[in-house]
Design an enzyme around this catalytic site. Structure first.
Site, mmCIF file in Angstrom:
data_model
loop_
_atom_site.group_PDB
_atom_site.id
_atom_site.type_symbol
_atom_site.label_atom_id
_atom_site.label_comp_id
_atom_site.label_asym_id
_atom_site.label_seq_id
_atom_site.Cartn_x
_atom_site.Cartn_y
_atom_site.Cartn_z
ATOM 1 C CG HIS A 63 -1.814 -1.143 1.344
ATOM 2 N ND1 HIS A 63 -2.260 -1.631 2.557
ATOM 3 C CD2 HIS A 63 -2.367 -1.939 0.407
ATOM 4 C CE1 HIS A 63 -3.053 -2.666 2.359
ATOM 5 N NE2 HIS A 63 -3.131 -2.880 1.051
ATOM 6 C CE LYS A 73 1.833 3.338 5.214
ATOM 7 N NZ LYS A 73 1.258 2.122 4.632
#
Length: 192
Positions: A63, A73
């Site tokens: 993703h 992230k």
């Protein structure tokens, strides 16, 4: 203190926060803005996410979000274990299409930092695995994209854990990397 180890792709790092253990268990400072900035990770995280996968072999990804809402992230495992993967999807990068993978476990307390411009995915190695991750941009369905986890051009060496992977319909039908720029709806050709 944190220990930072490069994983072979630009700004993709394994991070190991220090743990202080005694007879009660342990304490660990899993994020400290000042320490991360000193290590070159200056992103400002704006959202925390928590994911639980009931069975080993649950694969989520690959993703990413497109600009202007691309996301960095910081991923860690709260319970269980995962094999975590970052794929460089920056078209002008010398590492375009290359990947780095690492086993993250609750026991080890290690984390992975993945900058914007990378796709991210993981497969659970144990039942009831929970992960938490920080992102530096809010989720946007309009900017959310996927790449097929078994894209032959990526040649990701996912671990063989003795069970077939469980995927969402979205992930099972994701396009290959070469189909993502421009966004084409077709599934990844040549993937079983």
């Amino acid at each position: 203190m944190i220990a930072v180890r490069p994983l072979g792709l630009e700004r993709v790092f394994e991070i190991r926060p220090e743990r202080f253990s005694d007879s009660r268990g342990f304490f660990s400072e899993t994020y400290n803005h000042k320490q991360f900035a000193e290590a070159g990770i200056t992103e400002e995280f704006v959202q925390d996410n928590h994911s639980c996968s009931a069975r080993a072999g649950t694969l989520r990804g690959l993703h990413f979000q497109i600009s202007p809402l691309a996301q960095a992230k910081l991923v860690r495992v709260l319970e269980g274990a995962v094999f975590d993967v970052a794929v460089d999807i920056r078209p002008q990068s010398p590492d375009y299409g290359k990947w780095a993978g690492i086993e993250l476990t609750a026991e080890a307390g290690n984390q992975i930092f993945i900058p914007a411009g990378f796709a991210h995915g993981f497969v659970t190695l144990q039942d009831n695995t929970q992960i938490a991750y920080k992102v530096d941009n809010y989720y946007s369905a309009a900017h959310d994209r996927s790449i097929h986890y078994a894209d032959p051009a990526l040649s990701i060496k996912w671990p063989d854990i003795g069970v077939a992977f469980t995927l969402s319909e979205k992930d099972a039908n994701a396009p290959c990397l070469h189909e993502v720029q421009p966004m084409k709806p077709a599934g990844c050709q040549g993937v079983q």
